[in-house]
Design an enzyme around this catalytic site. Structure first.
Site, short mmCIF file in Angstrom:
data_model
loop_
_atom_site.label_atom_id
_atom_site.label_comp_id
_atom_site.label_asym_id
_atom_site.label_seq_id
_atom_site.Cartn_x
_atom_site.Cartn_y
_atom_site.Cartn_z
N HIS A 80 -53.05 9.06 67.22
CA HIS A 80 -51.94 9.98 67.52
C HIS A 80 -52.41 11.23 68.26
O HIS A 80 -51.59 12.06 68.66
CB HIS A 80 -51.23 10.41 66.23
CG HIS A 80 -50.56 9.27 65.51
ND1 HIS A 80 -49.65 8.45 66.12
CD2 HIS A 80 -50.70 8.81 64.23
CE1 HIS A 80 -49.24 7.52 65.24
NE2 HIS A 80 -49.87 7.72 64.10
N HIS A 139 -47.83 2.32 63.31
CA HIS A 139 -47.26 3.39 64.13
C HIS A 139 -47.73 3.29 65.58
O HIS A 139 -48.88 2.93 65.83
CB HIS A 139 -47.66 4.75 63.57
CG HIS A 139 -47.29 4.95 62.13
ND1 HIS A 139 -48.18 4.72 61.10
CD2 HIS A 139 -46.12 5.31 61.56
CE1 HIS A 139 -47.57 4.96 59.94
NE2 HIS A 139 -46.32 5.31 60.19
ZN LIG Z 1 -50.25 4.16 61.06
#
Ligand SMILES: [Zn+2]
Length: 344
Positions: free
Chosen positions: A159, A197
């Site tokens: 991320h 994610h």
């Molecule tokens: Zn994740």
């Protein structure tokens, strides 16, 4: 299989995170890495080494110096300003960024892409050691010591953008490994991200690059973090057009849909002509994971390992997320064992 794992991850001890309108105990606890290491050691099939310190150069190849200076000093700056608790962003800068604020609360938001994640005493040391594991795994493969290596990274990285932390990520380990491969003889590298994610940080770093492919299967961002990236119409830009591929899946996706998406991503990676694959291995697609709405099983991870090995390319595996205490060790072990068993 060779594993790189630094005990220094324990220095990164976030106490809490901001989620659902409340401060709750942090999901990325040191026990995560210990549970995965323990499951791998139990099999007797993995060789563990501490990473050698290969310095800042491979990290600077992805992250800007001002961001690295901020990350390594944020906790002290927060304390010096007389603020209590752990540094975390209560605002984030828009894009493109304007001037860098002078006050630490503004500085933190300038370098954040979301607001749930704290920077604690020891975060920089943990993140640096985690990146070193990724660099060591890339070096192991690119120097021909083996076809694959696993970096047991904690904190995770996907991320994190070049100048923005968030989503428990501070340095983008997969991006650093991919760039290291590019800088050491690999013509084309692909990143295959199978964390629950979307890897918004990794995508941003390589979005306009023709030499690094980014492909991801993940929970539909309409329903889950990171919400604002990971849609199927994000395919790259400029010379990087068509080198990004996102396959979001709806709630309750099981092994069949998930593995079909991985097969499609591997097909695209083959067409791209990558000679090396960096796998962002999150085991949070597992049905028992508290952050997942998928129904992937431990056997699903084993089958994913087979599929990726059958692509026949050198593979660097980077640990990302996974928060089910009972499942993360068995899932990582099943994936890596299947990968190792399948090599021709
Ligand atoms: Zn994740």
């Amino acid at each position: 299989m060779q594993v790189f794992f630094s005990e220094t991850h324990k220095r990164h001890q976030p106490r809490h995170e901001f989620i659902g309108g409340a401060l709750v105990p942090a999901f990325d606890r040191p026990e995560r890495a210990e549970q995965i290491a323990g499951a791998l050691q139990q099999t007797g099939l993995f060789k563990f080494d501490q990473p050698t310190d290969l310095g800042m150069v491979p990290i600077r190849a992805i992250h800007e110096q001002d961001y690295l200076d901020f990350l390594s000093t944020a906790f002290k700056s927060w304390q010096a300003a007389g603020l209590e608790g752990s540094p975390m962003a209560s605002n984030v800068a828009g894009s493109p960024k304007g001037p860098r604020p002078e006050y630490i609360e503004g500085v933190i938001g300038y370098y954040a892409n979301s607001c749930e994640t704290t920077i604690d005493d020891g975060t920089w040391e943990g993140a640096y050691a985690s990146a070193q594991s990724a660099i060591n795994a890339a070096r192991y493969v690119t120097t021909g010591q083996g076809r694959s290596a696993f970096a047991l990274c904690r904190p995770p990285g996907h991320h994190c953008e070049a100048t923005r932390f968030g989503g428990y990520c501070y340095l983008n380990n997969a991006a650093i490994a991919a760039q290291y491969l590019r800088d050491h003889g690999t013509a084309k590298t692909a990143i295959l991200d199978i964390d629950f994610h979307h890897g918004n940080g990794t995508q941003a770093i390589f979005y306009d690059r023709a030499d690094v492919f980014y492909g991801s299967v993940h929970g539909d961002p309409l329903l889950t973090y990171p919400f604002y990236k990971g849609y199927s119409n994000e395919t790259g830009t400029g010379v990087g057009a068509e080198t990004t591929m996102n396959l979001p899946l709806g709630a309750d996706a099981g092994n069949d849909e998930w593995l079909a998406a991985i097969t499609a991503l591997l097909g695209a990676i083959d067409s791209f002509g990558a000679d090396t694959i960096v796998v962002s291995l999150g085991v949070d697609p597992h049905h028992s994971d508290p952050q997942s709405n998928f129904q992937v099983t431990t056997d699903g991870f084993s089958r994913a390992g087979h599929l990726i090995a059958n692509a026949g390319k050198q593979t660097v595996i980077i640990m990302e997320g996974g928060y089910s205490a009972d499942a993360i060790g068995p899932c990582v072990a099943a994936f890596l064992q299947a990968l190792d068993d399948t090599w021709p």
